[in-house]
Design a protein around this motif. Structure first.
Motif, mmCIF file in Angstrom:
data_model
loop_
_atom_site.group_PDB
_atom_site.id
_atom_site.type_symbol
_atom_site.label_atom_id
_atom_site.label_comp_id
_atom_site.label_asym_id
_atom_site.label_seq_id
_atom_site.Cartn_x
_atom_site.Cartn_y
_atom_site.Cartn_z
ATOM 1 N N ALA A 53 92.883 8.508 48.103
ATOM 2 C CA ALA A 53 92.421 8.025 49.406
ATOM 3 C C ALA A 53 91.105 7.278 49.241
ATOM 4 N N GLY A 54 91.138 5.967 49.424
ATOM 5 C CA GLY A 54 89.973 5.139 49.155
ATOM 6 C C GLY A 54 89.917 4.804 47.678
ATOM 7 N N CYS A 55 91.014 4.254 47.172
ATOM 8 C CA CYS A 55 91.125 4.022 45.724
ATOM 9 C C CYS A 55 90.215 2.911 45.218
ATOM 10 N N GLY A 56 89.636 2.118 46.143
ATOM 11 C CA GLY A 56 88.706 1.078 45.714
ATOM 12 C C GLY A 56 89.361 0.097 44.760
ATOM 13 N N GLN A 57 88.741 -0.091 43.611
ATOM 14 C CA GLN A 57 89.213 -1.081 42.649
ATOM 15 C C GLN A 57 90.073 -0.468 41.537
ATOM 16 N N GLY A 58 90.533 0.762 41.777
ATOM 17 C CA GLY A 58 91.515 1.370 40.888
ATOM 18 C C GLY A 58 90.968 1.969 39.615
ATOM 19 N N LYS A 59 89.677 2.121 39.512
ATOM 20 C CA LYS A 59 89.106 2.636 38.271
ATOM 21 C C LYS A 59 89.400 4.121 38.067
ATOM 22 N N LEU A 73 102.048 7.888 41.913
ATOM 23 C CA LEU A 73 100.641 7.672 42.264
ATOM 24 C C LEU A 73 100.556 6.631 43.372
ATOM 25 N N ILE A 74 99.863 7.000 44.439
ATOM 26 C CA ILE A 74 99.707 6.138 45.608
ATOM 27 C C ILE A 74 98.218 5.870 45.812
ATOM 28 N N GLY A 75 97.861 4.614 46.008
ATOM 29 C CA GLY A 75 96.477 4.257 46.300
ATOM 30 C C GLY A 75 96.360 3.685 47.699
ATOM 31 N N VAL A 76 95.366 4.153 48.442
ATOM 32 C CA VAL A 76 95.140 3.693 49.812
ATOM 33 C C VAL A 76 93.734 3.143 49.916
ATOM 34 N N ASP A 77 93.594 1.956 50.499
ATOM 35 C CA ASP A 77 92.266 1.392 50.749
ATOM 36 C C ASP A 77 92.363 0.383 51.883
ATOM 37 N N ALA A 78 91.254 0.211 52.600
ATOM 38 C CA ALA A 78 91.222 -0.700 53.747
ATOM 39 C C ALA A 78 90.652 -2.071 53.412
ATOM 40 N N ASP A 79 90.291 -2.281 52.157
ATOM 41 C CA ASP A 79 89.702 -3.551 51.735
ATOM 42 C C ASP A 79 90.721 -4.334 50.905
ATOM 43 N N PRO A 80 91.255 -5.449 51.425
ATOM 44 C CA PRO A 80 92.256 -6.220 50.681
ATOM 45 C C PRO A 80 91.765 -6.686 49.312
ATOM 46 N N CYS A 104 91.930 5.329 56.212
ATOM 47 C CA CYS A 104 92.229 6.730 55.904
ATOM 48 C C CYS A 104 92.494 7.552 57.154
ATOM 49 N N ALA A 105 92.116 7.034 58.320
ATOM 50 C CA ALA A 105 92.370 7.754 59.564
ATOM 51 C C ALA A 105 93.786 7.530 60.081
ATOM 52 N N SER A 106 94.546 6.677 59.393
ATOM 53 C CA SER A 106 95.929 6.426 59.778
ATOM 54 C C SER A 106 96.685 5.966 58.537
ATOM 55 N N ILE A 107 97.224 6.921 57.779
ATOM 56 C CA ILE A 107 97.846 6.633 56.488
ATOM 57 C C ILE A 107 99.360 6.535 56.666
ATOM 58 N N ASN A 108 99.925 5.437 56.202
ATOM 59 C CA ASN A 108 101.360 5.206 56.349
ATOM 60 C C ASN A 108 102.137 5.928 55.247
ATOM 61 N N HIS A 125 81.928 6.962 53.525
ATOM 62 C CA HIS A 125 82.117 5.589 54.018
ATOM 63 C C HIS A 125 82.898 5.558 55.328
ATOM 64 N N LEU A 126 83.533 6.663 55.687
ATOM 65 C CA LEU A 126 84.444 6.684 56.827
ATOM 66 C C LEU A 126 83.719 7.023 58.120
ATOM 67 N N VAL A 127 84.010 6.273 59.150
ATOM 68 C CA VAL A 127 83.445 6.560 60.476
ATOM 69 C C VAL A 127 84.253 7.652 61.169
ATOM 70 N N GLU A 128 85.576 7.553 61.093
ATOM 71 C CA GLU A 128 86.450 8.515 61.776
ATOM 72 C C GLU A 128 86.797 9.654 60.815
ATOM 73 N N GLN A 129 85.822 10.467 60.521
ATOM 74 C CA GLN A 129 86.004 11.491 59.497
ATOM 75 C C GLN A 129 86.960 12.598 59.936
ATOM 76 N N GLU A 130 86.857 13.042 61.157
ATOM 77 C CA GLU A 130 87.744 14.110 61.636
ATOM 78 C C GLU A 130 89.201 13.646 61.592
ATOM 79 N N GLN A 131 89.434 12.405 62.021
ATOM 80 C CA GLN A 131 90.794 11.876 62.011
ATOM 81 C C GLN A 131 91.321 11.736 60.586
ATOM 82 N N ALA A 132 90.458 11.292 59.674
ATOM 83 C CA ALA A 132 90.872 11.138 58.282
ATOM 84 C C ALA A 132 91.240 12.490 57.676
ATOM 85 N N LEU A 133 90.435 13.504 57.941
ATOM 86 C CA LEU A 133 90.720 14.824 57.390
ATOM 87 C C LEU A 133 92.024 15.379 57.965
#
Length: 241
Positions: A53-59, A73-80, A104-108, A125-133
């Motif tokens: 969750a928040g895989c960034g640049q895959g490192k 392995l699934i990577g999720v990030d909001a930055d194209p 992360c607050a709405s994962i498909n 980094h997340l604003v909607e922390q409760e929703q993400a959790l």
């Protein structure tokens, strides 16, 4: 750039560079994955479905493969832009990684479909922390694990970090507050499953420089404000009380 979250806080150019640096990979990611592995009370699932969750640049991909040997392995990030970097990293590592552009607050991802959810230095980094959790809890299978590693407000709110990086400051929390949030969501963990790393780069104010020079002594646990917290928290099995 168009981000995949209305609440995305754009990172600085320095931050994006640092997140693909050797220092980040060797002294931050590698150390965190190894520490999280040590916090399991029992063996983790074999060949798990693992979501970053928040895989960034895959490192993180290479360390997750080495440590947990995921079957998927699934990577999720909001930055194209970061997702493109993750795609390149997966190719370079010879790995198959499913990448999802998402907040992360709405994962498909379907309910109860993930064995391990890795959230490393993403939550602050997340604003909607409760929703993400709540989403983390939803996508994990009963008995699945949240691998949570975070910097706390005591570190994020230092002048150096505020100058070099960008974060939503109004949602930053202490180690105790993060742990309480995770427990309140319904996850289970004990003292054996929590660590408070005291690494040189996480020392607030001087990054451990005075200690290296012999001008001060490190504060022992319980006498310092923790700057890092790691926890392996389990979603209860169905029917557990």
């Amino acid at each position: 750039m168009s981000y995949l979250s209305d609440n995305y806080v754009e990172e600085t150019r320095f931050g994006l560079w640092f997140l693909r640096s050797h220092a980040w990979q060797h002294y931050v990611l590698r150390v965190a994955v190894n520490d999280l592995r040590s916090l399991f009370s029992e063996a983790p699932p074999s060949h798990p479905v693992l979501l970053d969750a928040g895989c960034g640049q895959g490192k993180s991909f290479q360390y997750l493969r080495q440590t947990f040997m995921p079957g998927r392995l699934i990577g999720v990030d909001a930055d194209p832009h970061s997702l493109n970097r993750s795609r390149e990293e997966a190719v370079n590592q010879g790995m198959t990684v499913e990448l999802i552009g998402s907040d992360c607050a709405s994962i498909n991802v379907p309910d109860a479909s993930v064995d391990l959810l890795f959230c490393h230095q993403t939550f602050h980094h997340l604003v909607e922390q409760e929703q993400a959790l709540a989403e983390f809890y939803r996508v994990l299978k009963p008995g699945g694990y949240l691998l949570f590693a975070e910097s706390t407000e005591a570190y994020i709110d230092t002048w150096v970090i505020r100058w070099l990086f960008r974060h939503p400051m109004h949602v930053q929390k202490s180690a105790a507050q993060y742990l309480e949030m995770i427990r309140r969501q319904g996850f289970e963990f004990g003292p054996r499953n929590v660590s408070y790393p005291y690494l040189w780069w996480s020392r607030a104010k001087d990054f451990g420089l005075l200690e290296c020079l012999g001008l001060s002594k490190p504060k022992p646990f319980g006498q310092r404000e923790e700057t890092l917290v790691n926890v392996v928290a389990r979603k209860p099995l169905e029917g557990a009380v």
